[in-house]
Structures are given as C-alpha cells and as structure tokens.
Design an enzyme around this catalytic site. Structure first.
Site, PDB file in Angstrom:
ATOM      1  N   GLY A 128      80.244  20.328  43.648  1.00  0.00           N
ATOM      2  CA  GLY A 128      81.821  19.626  42.901  1.00  0.00           C
ATOM      3  C   GLY A 128      81.366  18.266  41.768  1.00  0.00           C
ATOM      4  N   SER A 130      80.177  16.171  37.852  1.00  0.00           N
ATOM      5  CA  SER A 130      80.795  15.827  37.209  1.00  0.00           C
ATOM      6  C   SER A 130      81.489  17.224  36.060  1.00  0.00           C
ATOM      7  CB  SER A 130      80.495  14.882  36.633  1.00  0.00           C
ATOM      8  OG  SER A 130      79.798  14.954  35.992  1.00  0.00           O
ATOM      9  N   GLY A 132      79.916  20.086  37.218  1.00  0.00           N
ATOM     10  CA  GLY A 132      80.871  20.970  37.569  1.00  0.00           C
ATOM     11  C   GLY A 132      82.230  21.352  38.055  1.00  0.00           C
ATOM     12  N   LYS A 227      70.355  21.603  34.354  1.00  0.00           N
ATOM     13  CA  LYS A 227      68.276  20.714  33.735  1.00  0.00           C
ATOM     14  C   LYS A 227      68.075  20.082  33.949  1.00  0.00           C
ATOM     15  CE  LYS A 227      72.111  20.602  29.813  1.00  0.00           C
ATOM     16  NZ  LYS A 227      72.137  20.489  28.725  1.00  0.00           N
ATOM     17  N   ALA A 261      80.227  16.159  30.218  1.00  0.00           N
ATOM     18  CA  ALA A 261      81.702  16.581  31.029  1.00  0.00           C
ATOM     19  C   ALA A 261      82.796  15.579  30.940  1.00  0.00           C
ATOM     20  CB  ALA A 261      81.421  15.953  32.528  1.00  0.00           C
ATOM     21  N   LYS A 312      64.603  17.142  26.867  1.00  0.00           N
ATOM     22  CA  LYS A 312      65.925  16.172  26.949  1.00  0.00           C
ATOM     23  C   LYS A 312      66.448  14.643  27.500  1.00  0.00           C
ATOM     24  CE  LYS A 312      69.584  17.524  28.265  1.00  0.00           C
ATOM     25  NZ  LYS A 312      70.551  16.367  28.739  1.00  0.00           N
ATOM     26  N   ARG A 396      73.212   9.989  31.323  1.00  0.00           N
ATOM     27  CA  ARG A 396      72.948   8.992  32.771  1.00  0.00           C
ATOM     28  C   ARG A 396      71.356   8.649  32.231  1.00  0.00           C
ATOM     29  NH1 ARG A 396      75.746  13.303  34.761  1.00  0.00           N
ATOM     30  NH2 ARG A 396      73.852  14.548  35.355  1.00  0.00           N
ATOM     31  N   ASN A 397      70.871   9.934  31.552  1.00  0.00           N
ATOM     32  CA  ASN A 397      69.204   9.116  31.559  1.00  0.00           C
ATOM     33  C   ASN A 397      69.008   8.258  30.696  1.00  0.00           C
ATOM     34  OD1 ASN A 397      68.065  12.140  33.140  1.00  0.00           O
ATOM     35  ND2 ASN A 397      70.055  12.574  32.229  1.00  0.00           N
ATOM     36  N   GLU A 422      68.508  13.521  36.140  1.00  0.00           N
ATOM     37  CA  GLU A 422      67.730  14.451  36.098  1.00  0.00           C
ATOM     38  C   GLU A 422      66.402  14.025  35.394  1.00  0.00           C
ATOM     39  OE1 GLU A 422      67.419  16.964  38.254  1.00  0.00           O
ATOM     40  OE2 GLU A 422      68.913  18.229  38.079  1.00  0.00           O
TER      41      GLU A 422
END
Length: 473
Positions: A128, A130, A132, A227, A261, A312, A396-397, A422
């Site tokens: 659950g 963002s 998804g 990913k 998202a 990426k 985020r990255n 990730e």
C-alpha cells in the site's frame, strides 16, 4: 469613374510589381471622386502608382453604369511574396497533422479493444505504498464494478482506506474510488484475482512472496511495479517473483516509465511501458491499464525495462548530489549524460568468455550478456524515466542525493523518510553487476562509494573530473 490611390513607402525603383511594394506593412487608401485618376506625384517619402480595376463595390452608385470602362485603380495584395513560403510550410504541417489524426482514428477503430477489461472482475495490489495505491485507484476508475483489493500489513492504514476511502499515510487529500478496499488477509485478497500488481520494495519482495506463495494461483499474472536489484543476489523482479513463488512459469509483466504516483492520483497525462516475453499478456495488460490519461506501450525486452528502471535510481542520487553541491547546470547535464551512457554500456553488454586460456575455434564459449535493446534504453523506461527522476524534486532518490550533497549523513536522511529510496540499496548491486560483466561505470561507482561512506561528494567530483580524456563511445 472612381479610383483608389495606394500610398506606400517608396521602393528602390518605381515598379508596381516590386516585392517591397507588395510586402509593405503600411497601407493607406484614399478616395478620389473624379473619373480621371490624378497624375502620379512623387515626394521623398511617398510613391503613388495604379493597378488594374477592382470590384464594383468600389464604384459610387451614380456612376454604376460606367463600371465597364477600364480604369486603373490601386489595390493592396492580400498575400505578400515573403509570406507565401511561410503559408506553404503551414500547409505542409497542417496536412501532416491531419494525416496523423486520421491514422490514429482508423487504428483505434480497428484495435481499441476493451473486452479484456470487461472480462476482468478482480485485481489485487500487493503493498500500500504511494505507487501501489495510485495504480489501484487508476484501475478502479477504469471500471466501476471491478473489485480492487490492496493487501497491507498495517491494520490502521487498512482501516483508513476502508472507512475514509483514502490512504492517510501517502495521499491524505485524495479520495479513493469506492471499489478499492484494503485487507490484511492474503488468502482472501488473492482468491479469484485476475491480476496481481506487485508493489513491495525489491529488498523485501522475496521474503514477502514466500509467505503468501501457497495462496497464489500458478496462472495468476504478476505485474511488477518495483524497480531495483536484490542486493546479495543481483536478481531483478522477473527472477525474484517466480523463484520466490516456486513456479518458473508464473506469468510476469514489468510496468515502468516516467511516472510519479502523485501525478497519477491527480489524473495528469502519463505514458508507461509494459514488458513481457508473452506478447499476448503484454497486450492484455495494455488493455487493462490504457486510458485517455495513461498511454501504455508494449515491449518484449523485459531485461532492458528492468535494468533501466533499477539503474536510473542510482543515477538520480548522483544528480541530486550535483544539485546539493550547487555545481551548476553544465555539471548536471554532463553527469546525467555520462550516467545514461554507463547504463547503456551495462544493459546492452554481450561478453564472450572462453573457459580455456587460449581461444580456438574448437573451444566452448560461455556467453555472458544482459542483452537489452538500445531502443529500450532510449525509450520511456530508460531515458524517459531517467529525465523524470534526475531533474524533478518529487523523486525520492534525487532528494537523498540533494541532502547528501548538502552535507547530511545518510542514516539521518533515511530515518527521516517515510518511503523507500531504492537507489540506496541498489547502488552496491549495480557495481557488483558491472564487475560481473566487466563494465566500467565511473559515475554510478562513485555513488556507491559515497553511500558506503568511503568517499565524500567533493572528493568524488574531483576524481571524476580527473579521469582520462578519451573518445566518446
């Protein structure tokens, strides 16, 4: 007979057909009631000339009977010669666009099938987070009577979705469709599902899937939204899912591309790609997801889509570091271009190794390859996703990189985030993969060293700028 006098700035020589006469932007019309046109006069700033007759609207009513007499009057050309090439170009563009629209309508009338969506009754989303949640909402909006279940571990979040119809953790201001429900019961969620969206972070996917494997139908298609690369095994999701479920033939699709998202939740236009070795499954997934706001392309290059999506994230950290250090736009462009090249080197690598010391014709060959297609690396899941992740603050990255470049410690950064970046865990796996395929990746290796706290961002920049000046490949 009436006449009209045309006043124009003087051309280089008196010639009524001269292009400057016709292209003048300043035009003044004077009316003279006499039948005989006045003689031409010349001044330092004005030229007068006459052209053949115009329509009867220019003739006074009392002289209507004389309209057949030939009199010369001046008119202004509606299209100047200088404008004609521009109008021709516009016409070409218009024709090209009309052809494109006709082709699009014709193709849609023949291929715009929705029967697969109509036959789909239930979809389950694992996780659950963002993305998804965004995909669950998108699929639910596609068909009002479609049952969409989100499998969660957090009972409070589950309650929030079911009672308030919103994911209070990630999208507190967005209302979810009524046909989206949440559950913590894996057996109930997977029972009778037609599709399964996998949105669990890569590093936790294997253990999670092993825990629910007994409830998964062997023919249930898995659509991976995750990913990255598994840190210790270097596996991608196309390898993790079937191995964790104990079914090497589990139907698999990878969904990737430039997509935040939040923008999906805001119903902004987006384009993505679905990749599967099963062409029919890729097209079925396309029918399930494609809408007026979400374009879905298909591909059979699963490796290319997955490896580009994983790498990426690491490059986005590097881009964030450049931003955090205020190194400027030139540095940003150079770094991202180099990173794209490194991704292409690894993804498309074919390495031939002989198990004997000297290679002979009779020697058996071991061919190691990732084998991605160059077109995939420059497509939506490659260049498209790289541009979005490297240049936009919602990433985020990239945010992790910005804070690293500003001098923050990695542990402090990660502890303050409520989502998984990730790229942090993938960086080490990427370098191990590069070693396996004998590919040099300076930028991505530097990111891995910074994450391991073995290199400072400033030192990394100095080292990268000191690399040999070589031919671009």
């Amino acid at each position: 007979m009436a006449a009209l006098l045309l006043e124009l700035p003087p051309p280089p020589f008196f010639n009524c057909n001269h292009h400057r006469f016709l292209s003048s932007s300043k035009t003044t019309l004077h009316y003279f009631p006499s039948k005989i046109p006045p003689p031409l006069t010349f001044t330092p700033t004005t030229t007068y000339c006459f052209l053949p007759t115009v329509t009867s609207s220019s003739i006074p009513e009392d002289e209507e009977e004389d309209k057949e007499e030939p009199h010369s009057i001046a008119v202004a050309s509606t299209i100047a010669p200088d404008e004609r090439p521009q109008q021709d170009r516009r016409k070409v563009v218009q024709i090209a666009w009309e052809k494109l629209v006709r082709w699009s309508r014709s193709w849609r009338s023949k291929n715009n099938k929705t029967d697969h969506l109509e036959r789909t009754n239930k979809v389950v989303v694992l996780g659950g987070g963002s993305f998804g949640t965004a995909m669950a909402a998108h699929v639910a909006y596609r068909k009002s009577n479609l049952e969409v279940q989100i499998l969660l571990r957090d009972p409070l979040l589950c309650q929030s979705i079911n009672e308030n119809h919103c994911n209070c953790k990630y999208f507190p201001e967005h209302k979810l469709p009524d046909n989206v429900i949440a559950t913590t019961n894996a057996k109930a969620a997977l029972l009778g599902a037609d599709y399964c969206f996998h949105a669990v972070p890569v590093q936790f996917s294997s253990s999670f899937l092993e825990g629910i494997a007994e409830y998964v139908d062997p023919g249930l298609p898995f659509i991976s939204l995750s990913k990255g690369l598994e840190l210790n095994t270097l596996r991608m999701m196309s390898q993790i899912i079937p191995q964790a479920l104990g079914n090497p033939y589990q139907p698999f699709v990878s969904l990737s591309g430039p997509s935040f998202a939040l923008e999906l939740m805001n119903k902004l236009p987006t384009a993505m790609v679905v990749a599967s070795k099963d062409k029919k499954l890729a097209h079925a997934t396309q029918q399930l997801l494609a809408s007026s706001l979400l374009r879905i392309s298909t591909s059979r290059d699963v490796t290319g889509v997955e490896i580009a999506g994983a790498l990426k994230n690491v490059l986005a950290i590097a881009a964030g570091i450049v931003e955090g250090m205020n190194l400027g736009n030139n540095s940003m462009a150079a770094l991202v271009a180099q990173g794209c090249t490194e991704i292409r080197w690894l993804a498309t690598k074919i390495w031939v190794v002989s198990p004997v010391l000297y290679l002979t014709i009779s020697s058996p060959l071991l061919i190691l390859k990732m084998g991605a297609k160059p077109a995939t690396i420059t497509g939506l899941s490659g260049t498209g996703d790289i541009m979005l992740t490297c240049f936009v603050n919602l990433s985020r990255n990239r945010t992790v990189g910005v804070r690293l470049g500003s001098g923050e410690k990695l542990d402090d950064i990660l502890s303050s985030m409520n989502q998984v970046a990730e790229g942090v865990s993938t960086a080490g796996a990427v370098i191990a993969l590069a070693q396996k395929y004998n590919v040099k990746m300076p930028v991505l290796t530097a990111v891995a060293r910074i994450i391991d706290n073995e290199l400072t961002p400033k030192k990394a920049v100095l080292e990268l700028m000191s690399l040999p000046q070589v031919e671009e490949v």
